[in-house]
Design an enzyme around this catalytic site. Structure first.
Site, PDB file in Angstrom:
ATOM      1  N   HIS A 217       1.018  -1.466   0.255  1.00 51.34           N
ATOM      2  CA  HIS A 217       0.193   0.046   0.388  1.00 51.34           C
ATOM      3  C   HIS A 217       0.780   1.230  -0.024  1.00 51.34           C
ATOM      4  O   HIS A 217       0.291   2.538   0.232  1.00 51.34           O
ATOM      5  CB  HIS A 217      -1.125  -0.166   1.047  1.00 51.34           C
ATOM      6  CG  HIS A 217      -2.661   0.778   0.807  1.00 51.34           C
ATOM      7  ND1 HIS A 217      -1.834   2.073   2.168  1.00 51.34           N
ATOM      8  CD2 HIS A 217      -3.127   1.246   0.249  1.00 51.34           C
ATOM      9  CE1 HIS A 217      -3.586   2.390   1.451  1.00 51.34           C
ATOM     10  NE2 HIS A 217      -4.143   2.175   0.571  1.00 51.34           N
TER      11      HIS A 217
ATOM     12  N   LYS B 209       3.379   4.409  -1.782  1.00 55.30           N
ATOM     13  CA  LYS B 209       3.671   5.370  -2.176  1.00 55.30           C
ATOM     14  C   LYS B 209       4.685   6.259  -2.057  1.00 55.30           C
ATOM     15  O   LYS B 209       4.621   6.780  -1.303  1.00 55.30           O
ATOM     16  CB  LYS B 209       1.794   6.643  -2.216  1.00 55.30           C
ATOM     17  CG  LYS B 209       1.050   5.363  -3.064  1.00 55.30           C
ATOM     18  CD  LYS B 209      -0.137   5.228  -1.627  1.00 55.30           C
ATOM     19  CE  LYS B 209      -0.915   4.312  -1.616  1.00 55.30           C
ATOM     20  NZ  LYS B 209      -1.846   4.151  -0.563  1.00 55.30           N
TER      21      LYS B 209
ATOM     22  N   ASP C 293      16.776  10.054  -8.419  1.00 58.80           N
ATOM     23  CA  ASP C 293      18.609  10.066  -8.139  1.00 58.80           C
ATOM     24  C   ASP C 293      19.585  10.096  -6.592  1.00 58.80           C
ATOM     25  O   ASP C 293      19.938  10.353  -6.909  1.00 58.80           O
ATOM     26  CB  ASP C 293      18.849  11.438  -9.056  1.00 58.80           C
ATOM     27  CG  ASP C 293      18.782  10.433 -10.095  1.00 58.80           C
ATOM     28  OD1 ASP C 293      19.294   9.785 -10.714  1.00 58.80           O
ATOM     29  OD2 ASP C 293      18.671  11.891 -11.350  1.00 58.80           O
TER      30      ASP C 293
ATOM     31  N   HIS D 287      -8.891  11.255   1.211  1.00 60.18           N
ATOM     32  CA  HIS D 287      -7.882   9.828   0.593  1.00 60.18           C
ATOM     33  C   HIS D 287      -7.243  10.436   1.600  1.00 60.18           C
ATOM     34  O   HIS D 287      -5.780   9.175   1.681  1.00 60.18           O
ATOM     35  CB  HIS D 287      -8.035   9.855  -0.928  1.00 60.18           C
ATOM     36  CG  HIS D 287      -7.651   8.534  -0.659  1.00 60.18           C
ATOM     37  ND1 HIS D 287      -6.478   8.129  -1.277  1.00 60.18           N
ATOM     38  CD2 HIS D 287      -7.345   6.583  -1.198  1.00 60.18           C
ATOM     39  CE1 HIS D 287      -5.666   6.941  -1.759  1.00 60.18           C
ATOM     40  NE2 HIS D 287      -6.709   5.780  -1.178  1.00 60.18           N
TER      41      HIS D 287
ATOM     42  N   LYS E 147      -4.280  11.164   4.626  1.00 57.38           N
ATOM     43  CA  LYS E 147      -3.536  10.298   6.331  1.00 57.38           C
ATOM     44  C   LYS E 147      -2.915  11.127   5.918  1.00 57.38           C
ATOM     45  O   LYS E 147      -1.187  11.195   6.214  1.00 57.38           O
ATOM     46  CB  LYS E 147      -3.517   8.669   5.774  1.00 57.38           C
ATOM     47  CG  LYS E 147      -3.534   7.846   4.132  1.00 57.38           C
ATOM     48  CD  LYS E 147      -3.355   8.204   3.389  1.00 57.38           C
ATOM     49  CE  LYS E 147      -4.547   6.563   2.604  1.00 57.38           C
ATOM     50  NZ  LYS E 147      -5.393   6.390   2.770  1.00 57.38           N
TER      51      LYS E 147
ATOM     52  N   ASP F 189      -0.062  19.484  17.969  1.00 61.23           N
ATOM     53  CA  ASP F 189       1.156  20.708  18.022  1.00 61.23           C
ATOM     54  C   ASP F 189       1.174  21.634  17.684  1.00 61.23           C
ATOM     55  O   ASP F 189       0.618  22.043  16.641  1.00 61.23           O
ATOM     56  CB  ASP F 189       2.013  21.135  19.706  1.00 61.23           C
ATOM     57  CG  ASP F 189       1.612  20.292  20.606  1.00 61.23           C
ATOM     58  OD1 ASP F 189      -0.091  20.133  20.969  1.00 61.23           O
ATOM     59  OD2 ASP F 189       1.963  19.493  21.562  1.00 61.23           O
TER      60      ASP F 189
END
Length: 420
Positions: free
Chosen positions: A134, A136, A141, A313, A315, A320
């Site tokens: 899952h 991404k 380089d 979608h 996450k 603080d």
């Protein structure tokens, strides 16, 4: 024409215990840029790839054959043809609809295409539902890295329509890129040189650094081996330290009791706690599951918003005025107990404020706020059912570990043929 597509069916490369057990510490002196939605993410990633001179590492859960996928394919093919080493790791479930022709064009150009846990359909239905790749991550380089929740698909662009997703990623430049590069290369199954600084640590680095300089970044990840709870523990630790504010925006929110308790305890001691949940979910069950927990949190002062403009979608979270996290991990049983995930922890005042302003705009202009006092009807029943469902899911990895499809192994290259 024969096309070689490598298939990986393992949670981590099994031959390198040193890599498997690595913990990545806090790295100072980084530049972090928030990328909101595909409008910011795709141009930044694609431009970095176009400028690549040596290597492109890419991991994604979803890649579609739409305008975004075809643009990515063209960029990767062009890079490989000019001599750049390109390694693309795809999930067998999320990318299960990719055509042999699409993958074959990549492989023919010299792109190393890898598929995590592929499985043939059974009566037209995909069977590889659990333990998904899952993450991404893109590293170019070993100099710039991208990590977040955005897949390579057109539904992350506003012109997709009402179902376009609201999401976040970050672009990282600086010393932390070395950790992301090392991690991505190791997960691809390639040989990774071990050097001082990469060696296995007997104790994990602190989740909360003792110094508070801006630009601190730490990679954390979840696997089904030694790092099953790292992301969850990072959230719990940050919540326990909160003094002023907490904002969590999460697409699929159904965490375990320990994390729920820290959210509630933060609100009880006077911290301003806001949750931004899905109001227009792409998966209706996600909304229903999250709402099972609302009463438990609302009664202690947690403010809950449902984002209603389009599917959420993201996450992301902040605590603080200097702690943030961005990545692929939801706060639900799949992400916290089954999937392979990766987040970055960030200690940076300017980034925290930028993320806060973005989330505050969502909450103020595009959300419905749940009333503080809701009818208590069946709340105890809903909480009990939610508790039981979660803890059944928490033990699901141990059960699925007995299945042959999830024995750690690297499958050999498979040849496919298609007409060009």
């Amino acid at each position: 024409m024969n096309v070689a597509v490598e298939h990986i069916a393992t949670d981590q490369p099994p031959d390198d215990a040193k890599v498997r057990d690595l913990d990545y510490g806090w790295q100072p002196g980084n530049r972090i840029e928030l990328l909101e939605n595909g409008e910011a993410y795709f141009p930044a990633v694609f431009e970095a790839m176009r400028q690549a001179q040596r290597e492109i590492l890419l991991e994604t859960f979803i890649l579609f054959e739409d305008k975004v996928g075809h643009e990515l394919q063209g960029i990767l093919i062009e890079a490989a043809q000019r001599g750049v080493k390109v390694i693309v790791s795809l999930d067998g479930f999320g990318c299960g609809e990719l055509s042999p022709a699409f993958l074959g064009e990549l492989a023919e150009a010299g792109v190393a295409v890898q598929m995590f846990d592929p499985a043939a359909k059974l009566v037209g239905i995909r069977t590889n539902w659990f333990r998904r790749l899952h993450r991404k991550i893109v590293v170019v380089d070993a100099a710039v890295a991208f990590i977040g929740g955005i897949n390579f698909s057109a539904d992350h662009l506003g012109d997709f329509g009402p179902e376009a997703k609201q999401d976040y990623a970050v672009q990282v430049s600086g010393p932390a890129v070395a950790d992301l590069h090392h991690f991505a290369l190791a997960q691809s199954g390639r040989q990774v040189r071990t050097r001082r600084g990469w060696r296995r640590r007997q104790q994990r680095p602190s989740l909360w650094p003792t110094h508070t300089d801006d630009g601190l970044v730490r990679l954390i990840y979840r696997d089904n081996l030694q790092h099953r709870d790292d992301i969850e523990e990072a959230y719990i630790h940050a919540l326990s330290k909160a003094q002023k504010r907490v904002v969590i925006a999460n697409a699929y929110f159904f965490p375990g009791y320990r994390l729920l308790r820290e959210i509630r305890n933060a609100a009880r001691r006077g911290v301003q706690v806001q949750l931004i949940m899905q109001g227009q979910p792409d998966v209706l069950l996600a909304k229903l599951a999250a709402r099972m927990l609302y009463d438990y949190l609302l009664k202690d002062g947690v403010v809950i918003h449902e984002y209603c403009q389009r599917p959420l979608h993201g996450k992301v979270a902040l605590v603080d005025d200097d702690w943030s996290t961005v990545g692929s991990s939801n706060l639900d049983p799949l992400s916290l107990s089954l999937n392979l995930e990766a987040n970055v922890l960030i200690r940076d005042h300017a980034f925290n404020q930028q993320l806060y302003e973005s989330l505050e705009t969502l909450a103020r202009n595009h959300c419905q706020t749940m009333p503080e006092k809701r009818k208590p009807r069946l709340w105890l029943w809903r909480l009990t059912v939610g508790f039981l469902v979660f803890h059944v899911m928490r033990h699901f990895p141990a059960l699925t570990g007995w299945l042959p499809a999830h024995k750690p192994r690297l499958k050999p290259f498979e040849s496919q043929a298609h007409d060009h």
